[in-house]
Design a protein around this motif. Sequence first.
Motif, PDB file in Angstrom:
ATOM      1  N   ARG A 176      -7.829   2.548  -0.667  1.00 42.85           N
ATOM      2  CA  ARG A 176      -7.873   3.709   0.243  1.00 42.85           C
ATOM      3  C   ARG A 176      -7.341   4.963  -0.441  1.00 42.85           C
TER       4      ARG A 176
ATOM      5  N   CYS B  60      -4.405  -2.905  10.164  1.00 47.18           N
ATOM      6  CA  CYS B  60      -4.707  -3.616   8.917  1.00 47.18           C
ATOM      7  C   CYS B  60      -4.960  -5.104   9.177  1.00 47.18           C
TER       8      CYS B  60
ATOM      9  N   CYS C   1       0.839  -1.194   0.000  1.00 46.45           N
ATOM     10  CA  CYS C   1       0.000   0.000   0.000  1.00 46.45           C
ATOM     11  C   CYS C   1       0.873   1.243   0.000  1.00 46.45           C
TER      12      CYS C   1
ATOM     13  N   GLY D 199      -3.266  -5.570   0.217  1.00 45.74           N
ATOM     14  CA  GLY D 199      -2.743  -4.329  -0.360  1.00 45.74           C
ATOM     15  C   GLY D 199      -3.790  -3.451  -1.036  1.00 45.74           C
TER      16      GLY D 199
ATOM     17  N   GLN E  79       0.470   3.620   2.094  1.00 49.32           N
ATOM     18  CA  GLN E  79       0.805   3.789   3.507  1.00 49.32           C
ATOM     19  C   GLN E  79       0.165   2.644   4.271  1.00 49.32           C
ATOM     20  N   ILE E  80       0.611   2.462   5.490  1.00 46.24           N
ATOM     21  CA  ILE E  80       0.199   1.256   6.208  1.00 46.24           C
ATOM     22  C   ILE E  80      -0.707   1.634   7.381  1.00 46.24           C
ATOM     23  N   CYS E  81      -1.911   1.055   7.396  1.00 41.56           N
ATOM     24  CA  CYS E  81      -2.830   1.296   8.513  1.00 41.56           C
ATOM     25  C   CYS E  81      -2.415   0.386   9.668  1.00 41.56           C
TER      26      CYS E  81
END
Length: 630
Positions: free
Chosen positions: A423, A350, A343, A392, A345-347
């Motif tokens: 996202r 996740c 991705c 992803g 950015q990384i949540c």
Amino acid sequence: MSEISNQLIDYILIPKNDTQRLVKLSKNDSGVHEQSNYNILWNANQAIHEILKTSTDVEDARESLFDYLFLREKSLLNGDEQYHPLEKNIILESINVLKTIISLSSEERTGVSDLEILFNLAKGYPAKANITQGFLLEFVHLFRAISGLSGVYSHSSDQNNVPEAGLKKGREAAIDRSNTLDREEQKFDAIVRQYPTGLQPDVIRDREIHKQRILQYFNASEQDWRNYRWQIKHVIRRADVLKQLIDLTADEESAIRIANENRIPFGITPYYVSLMDKNPSRRRDYSVRAQVIPPLNYSQTVAENKNQRSEKFDFMGERDTSPIELVTRRYPQIAILKPYNTCAQICVYCQRNWEINQVLDPHAFARQDAIEEAMQWFENHPSIQEVLITGGDPLIMSDVKLNYIIGRVAEIEHIERIRIGTRMFVVLPQRFTDNLVEIIAKYHELGKREVAVVTHFEHVWEITPDAVQAIEKVRNRGISIYNQAVFTFANSRRFELVALRRQLRLAGIDPYYTFNAKGKDETREYRVPIARLLQERKEEARLMPGLDRTDEPVFNVPRLGKNHLRSGQDHQILSILPDGRRIYEFLPWEKNIKLVSTYTHTDVSIFEYLKMLQKRAENIDDYHSIWYYY
Ligand code: SF4
């Protein structure tokens, strides 16, 4: 632990008539709670206390308590006792909950005997477990409800203004009702407006200044900012860079450093950093920081278990629902395709954090042979009519690769809908170039095949003019966009999701699901009691027009899929742990269709959640009815 939460440890919160109050608990010299503290519990229902106190043993107590509850139920159903029908409903629900909790089958299922704990407390025997406030409060509320003293309705300031049937009629009744509704609306609208949106002029102005600071740091231009490739190239991966752009607390900085040192995926787009305030107070940007800056506990837990990621963090049991590499299937007509494993950015929370290796991983695109095998699998399964392309985030793929993947899926005759999970509207709206929108739109053919996009806005603070512009481009091509929010501590205050739903609809997105945050250990700070999600649905979402509250609150049962939380008959409380956490049993969506195993889930403690809300300066009295959602 803060001063406030320390205070709460020594105090107990009890409902008293029309308000909740804190009662100081007394401790003996060794710091152990005095027996007199339990009077709060026994005063909540003296009949239950008497039964427990006079029973010879736990089995005797079980029999007598069942008799009491059945009799109480019978007398209520026969109309022997006069209660308002709504209060009666709470009593009957609470009776059912207690019956389940004291049943042998619940004890067998959970290995916990609340009855034994209560029996020992009533007898003054030493408690075998460490009884917490959270546990006591659950039973104080349950007992009070069974006594008809829940206090839920005595909180309503308008209770005397609701026209009773027969008192007023016609226009007069309608005017009364309209006035009551006006007052209700004004009250909740005032709360909704406390949550600033990213579309407010003052917020836009602040962010413009912030953006200029970021551009200056990277020595870049406005044109760069609008270019998604520039954004991707400058994704912030390290604490020392982020520190130059926003102020970090010591914990935030340590958590990112631990993530960096242990190769835990971390990254934020410059655009998303521009949604954060410089000041780390989190007064306005709590949800945005929480989304991507891991809590210290998260980084430590993931670092400790980094060599067993798939065993430890695959909460949904995806490894058990993947019939072939890249495919996940939990339902008859839809399956997931995961061609791209990273991705922008990384949540932090996740669901797939066990699969993603790093932000913008250059090796994220699946092997060609694996993709072809997955396509073959779809071709061989005509029951699958819908494919969710996710990862992803598939929209991080190049246009060429994305076109290839969507095109390949569209070639399969029986696929009627292609859903894309992304996202990008939230973290990188610049990605919606004309070319990208064209690629998505050309496979959307009315009457033949639908392409739909599912996104993930968490907070009204994330809805910006750039996001709206990107949404508009996609919507103008006739493509529907749906939102899946995760209900976390960061967006769970009163009417916070109402604010999000309202702006989503105005921006052109339909609220679709609200997920209970996954029961993952590493993200426990994010979790919210199921009772709060049910309360939100009933007391907040329900006040909105139907077209705004199209989302369904769901609990994702590992391996099996979504359980609709509004279906009260599809889950039940089995037990309350001594630390105050409820244990639920979820009946999967296949209930009444075929026999599959049920799922047992340990929730987070309501009391602990309320303490955290209090730390955020929330008035916990506003949440008083949470205990009566089961
Ligand atoms: S965008 Fe989706 S897949 Fe990517 S980190 Fe966030 S939740 Fe996970």
